[in-house]
Design a protein around this motif. Sequence first.
Motif, PDB file in Angstrom:
ATOM      1  N   ARG A 159      44.992 -34.393 -11.784  1.00 36.13           N
ATOM      2  CA  ARG A 159      47.082 -34.519 -11.678  1.00 36.13           C
ATOM      3  C   ARG A 159      46.926 -32.840 -11.207  1.00 36.13           C
ATOM      4  O   ARG A 159      46.471 -32.027 -12.443  1.00 36.13           O
ATOM      5  N   ALA A 160      47.909 -32.643 -11.110  1.00 34.01           N
ATOM      6  CA  ALA A 160      48.702 -31.400 -10.349  1.00 34.01           C
ATOM      7  C   ALA A 160      49.663 -31.874 -11.192  1.00 34.01           C
ATOM      8  O   ALA A 160      51.238 -32.203 -11.560  1.00 34.01           O
ATOM      9  N   PRO A 161      49.752 -30.397 -11.146  1.00 33.18           N
ATOM     10  CA  PRO A 161      51.039 -29.713 -12.712  1.00 33.18           C
ATOM     11  C   PRO A 161      52.184 -29.634 -12.285  1.00 33.18           C
ATOM     12  O   PRO A 161      52.605 -29.971 -11.181  1.00 33.18           O
ATOM     13  N   THR A 162      52.963 -30.819 -12.594  1.00 35.02           N
ATOM     14  CA  THR A 162      54.761 -30.790 -12.246  1.00 35.02           C
ATOM     15  C   THR A 162      55.645 -29.969 -12.328  1.00 35.02           C
ATOM     16  O   THR A 162      55.906 -29.767 -11.679  1.00 35.02           O
ATOM     17  N   SER A 163      55.699 -29.157 -13.009  1.00 33.09           N
ATOM     18  CA  SER A 163      55.711 -27.518 -13.762  1.00 33.09           C
ATOM     19  C   SER A 163      54.878 -27.020 -14.971  1.00 33.09           C
ATOM     20  O   SER A 163      54.624 -27.020 -15.000  1.00 33.09           O
ATOM     21  N   ALA A 164      55.328 -25.838 -14.261  1.00 32.64           N
ATOM     22  CA  ALA A 164      54.712 -24.058 -15.298  1.00 32.64           C
ATOM     23  C   ALA A 164      54.865 -24.694 -16.346  1.00 32.64           C
ATOM     24  O   ALA A 164      56.623 -24.782 -17.057  1.00 32.64           O
ATOM     25  N   ALA A 165      55.034 -24.491 -18.175  1.00 33.86           N
ATOM     26  CA  ALA A 165      55.317 -24.296 -18.838  1.00 33.86           C
ATOM     27  C   ALA A 165      55.266 -23.099 -19.539  1.00 33.86           C
ATOM     28  O   ALA A 165      54.791 -22.020 -18.853  1.00 33.86           O
ATOM     29  N   ALA A 166      56.044 -22.553 -20.550  1.00 37.71           N
ATOM     30  CA  ALA A 166      56.089 -21.597 -21.072  1.00 37.71           C
ATOM     31  C   ALA A 166      54.390 -20.458 -21.636  1.00 37.71           C
ATOM     32  O   ALA A 166      53.344 -21.794 -22.335  1.00 37.71           O
ATOM     33  N   LEU A 167      54.302 -19.681 -21.287  1.00 38.28           N
ATOM     34  CA  LEU A 167      52.720 -18.839 -21.661  1.00 38.28           C
ATOM     35  C   LEU A 167      52.856 -18.587 -23.021  1.00 38.28           C
ATOM     36  O   LEU A 167      51.464 -19.128 -23.857  1.00 38.28           O
ATOM     37  N   PHE A 168      53.618 -18.619 -24.130  1.00 35.65           N
ATOM     38  CA  PHE A 168      53.519 -18.171 -25.201  1.00 35.65           C
ATOM     39  C   PHE A 168      54.033 -19.502 -26.239  1.00 35.65           C
ATOM     40  O   PHE A 168      54.992 -21.116 -25.702  1.00 35.65           O
ATOM     41  N   ASP A 169      53.686 -20.029 -27.489  1.00 32.09           N
ATOM     42  CA  ASP A 169      54.730 -20.863 -27.987  1.00 32.09           C
ATOM     43  C   ASP A 169      55.535 -20.584 -29.115  1.00 32.09           C
ATOM     44  O   ASP A 169      55.574 -18.881 -28.877  1.00 32.09           O
ATOM     45  N   ASP A 170      56.004 -20.827 -29.980  1.00 33.46           N
ATOM     46  CA  ASP A 170      56.738 -20.312 -31.018  1.00 33.46           C
ATOM     47  C   ASP A 170      56.510 -19.152 -32.165  1.00 33.46           C
ATOM     48  O   ASP A 170      57.275 -18.941 -32.405  1.00 33.46           O
ATOM     49  N   ARG A 171      55.062 -18.921 -32.370  1.00 36.06           N
ATOM     50  CA  ARG A 171      54.618 -17.792 -33.062  1.00 36.06           C
ATOM     51  C   ARG A 171      54.183 -17.128 -32.665  1.00 36.06           C
ATOM     52  O   ARG A 171      53.392 -17.300 -32.130  1.00 36.06           O
ATOM     53  N   PRO A 172      55.257 -15.865 -32.610  1.00 35.50           N
ATOM     54  CA  PRO A 172      54.379 -15.007 -31.679  1.00 35.50           C
ATOM     55  C   PRO A 172      52.811 -14.748 -32.584  1.00 35.50           C
ATOM     56  O   PRO A 172      53.538 -14.095 -33.744  1.00 35.50           O
ATOM     57  N   ARG A 173      52.213 -13.659 -31.819  1.00 37.95           N
ATOM     58  CA  ARG A 173      51.189 -12.904 -32.485  1.00 37.95           C
ATOM     59  C   ARG A 173      50.535 -11.597 -31.359  1.00 37.95           C
ATOM     60  O   ARG A 173      51.533 -11.478 -30.374  1.00 37.95           O
ATOM     61  N   SER A 174      49.882 -10.840 -31.960  1.00 39.23           N
ATOM     62  CA  SER A 174      49.427  -9.890 -31.412  1.00 39.23           C
ATOM     63  C   SER A 174      47.980  -9.817 -29.916  1.00 39.23           C
ATOM     64  O   SER A 174      48.088 -11.076 -30.213  1.00 39.23           O
ATOM     65  N   ALA A 175      48.162  -9.189 -29.512  1.00 47.16           N
ATOM     66  CA  ALA A 175      47.275  -8.742 -28.534  1.00 47.16           C
ATOM     67  C   ALA A 175      45.780  -9.310 -29.222  1.00 47.16           C
ATOM     68  O   ALA A 175      44.862 -10.132 -28.652  1.00 47.16           O
ATOM     69  N   ALA A 176      45.776  -8.290 -30.342  1.00 43.47           N
ATOM     70  CA  ALA A 176      44.426  -8.376 -31.375  1.00 43.47           C
ATOM     71  C   ALA A 176      43.533  -9.784 -31.585  1.00 43.47           C
ATOM     72  O   ALA A 176      43.133 -10.524 -31.635  1.00 43.47           O
ATOM     73  N   GLU A 177      44.821 -10.631 -31.907  1.00 42.35           N
ATOM     74  CA  GLU A 177      44.930 -11.491 -32.185  1.00 42.35           C
ATOM     75  C   GLU A 177      44.813 -12.660 -31.529  1.00 42.35           C
ATOM     76  O   GLU A 177      43.753 -13.783 -31.972  1.00 42.35           O
ATOM     77  N   HIS A 178      45.133 -12.116 -30.433  1.00 44.59           N
ATOM     78  CA  HIS A 178      44.618 -13.451 -29.448  1.00 44.59           C
ATOM     79  C   HIS A 178      43.445 -13.515 -28.564  1.00 44.59           C
ATOM     80  O   HIS A 178      42.318 -14.029 -28.763  1.00 44.59           O
ATOM     81  N   ARG A 179      42.749 -12.031 -28.609  1.00 44.61           N
ATOM     82  CA  ARG A 179      41.469 -11.515 -28.542  1.00 44.61           C
ATOM     83  C   ARG A 179      40.335 -12.267 -29.321  1.00 44.61           C
ATOM     84  O   ARG A 179      39.272 -12.706 -28.874  1.00 44.61           O
ATOM     85  N   ALA A 180      40.971 -11.778 -30.613  1.00 43.42           N
ATOM     86  CA  ALA A 180      40.283 -12.755 -31.811  1.00 43.42           C
ATOM     87  C   ALA A 180      39.701 -13.986 -31.496  1.00 43.42           C
ATOM     88  O   ALA A 180      38.813 -14.967 -32.105  1.00 43.42           O
ATOM     89  N   SER A 181      41.051 -14.929 -31.202  1.00 39.63           N
ATOM     90  CA  SER A 181      41.033 -16.271 -31.262  1.00 39.63           C
ATOM     91  C   SER A 181      40.754 -16.645 -30.024  1.00 39.63           C
ATOM     92  O   SER A 181      39.713 -17.777 -29.913  1.00 39.63           O
ATOM     93  N   ALA A 182      40.399 -16.049 -28.910  1.00 43.20           N
ATOM     94  CA  ALA A 182      39.744 -16.350 -28.113  1.00 43.20           C
ATOM     95  C   ALA A 182      38.367 -16.103 -28.142  1.00 43.20           C
ATOM     96  O   ALA A 182      37.179 -17.137 -27.472  1.00 43.20           O
TER      97      ALA A 182
END
Length: 250
Positions: free
Chosen positions: A114-137
């Motif tokens: 199914r093709a996406p009808t619209s693009a949603a936001a990249l981030f959610d409402d809880r801000p995290r640092s780049a290091a935190e995102h890398r660790a989660s990845a």
Amino acid sequence: MSLAGGVLTAALTLPRNSATAVLALPLTGDEPPVTIPRDPAREAAERELSKPMYHENDPSLAQRALDAVWDWIDKLFGAASTATPGGALGLAVIVLAVLAVATALWWRLGTPHRAPTSAAALFDDRPRSAAEHRASADAHAAQDHWNQAVQERMRAIVRSLEERALLDPRPGRTADEAAAEAARTLPSHTDRLRAAARDFDDVTYGGRAASPATYDRLSELDRDLERTKPVLASSSARSTAHNTRQGAAP
């Protein structure tokens, strides 16, 4: 023969226009024959035939339904083979050809998504640092959760650019928007940024499955961006002016 059996035999052989039915019952002596009117004889026969003993070997309701379906399919294919040149053999060839075309299309195009009808936001409402995102990845990648790993790595890339002041922190930014904005100060990575945004969108909104290779591409891009010196607007303007003057010199 029992009385019920005699009733059944007589009822099944009664003349249709007779006013009464004479049942030939076994006689023990000089007893007169017993006569029963036609309607009571028919009712007696129906009662006799309705007994469970006569229906022990009848097919079940499910079996009767299945038999009806197979009869319908048989009639359908019979009618199709009659209308098809070559009869049943021609119909079989057509069916095989259709299956071959469908298989080839599936092999070439893959499972429809199914093709996406619209693009949603990249981030959610809880801000995290780049290091935190890398660790989660990395944690998701260690468990072979490649979709989540790709999503978190893309968020790490964008958050890192925001932390370096190469992107203005802006809620609601999409991956495509982030890639387009980052390409202005990191023009040597324009194509890779756009490809990373497409990977994020395909995994997040397009229903596609990420692979280790997809995650490796984003991880390498993240490391390369960290080492890349941005092209600032003032530097670009000075370079353009210098080149203009050089071109105008005799």
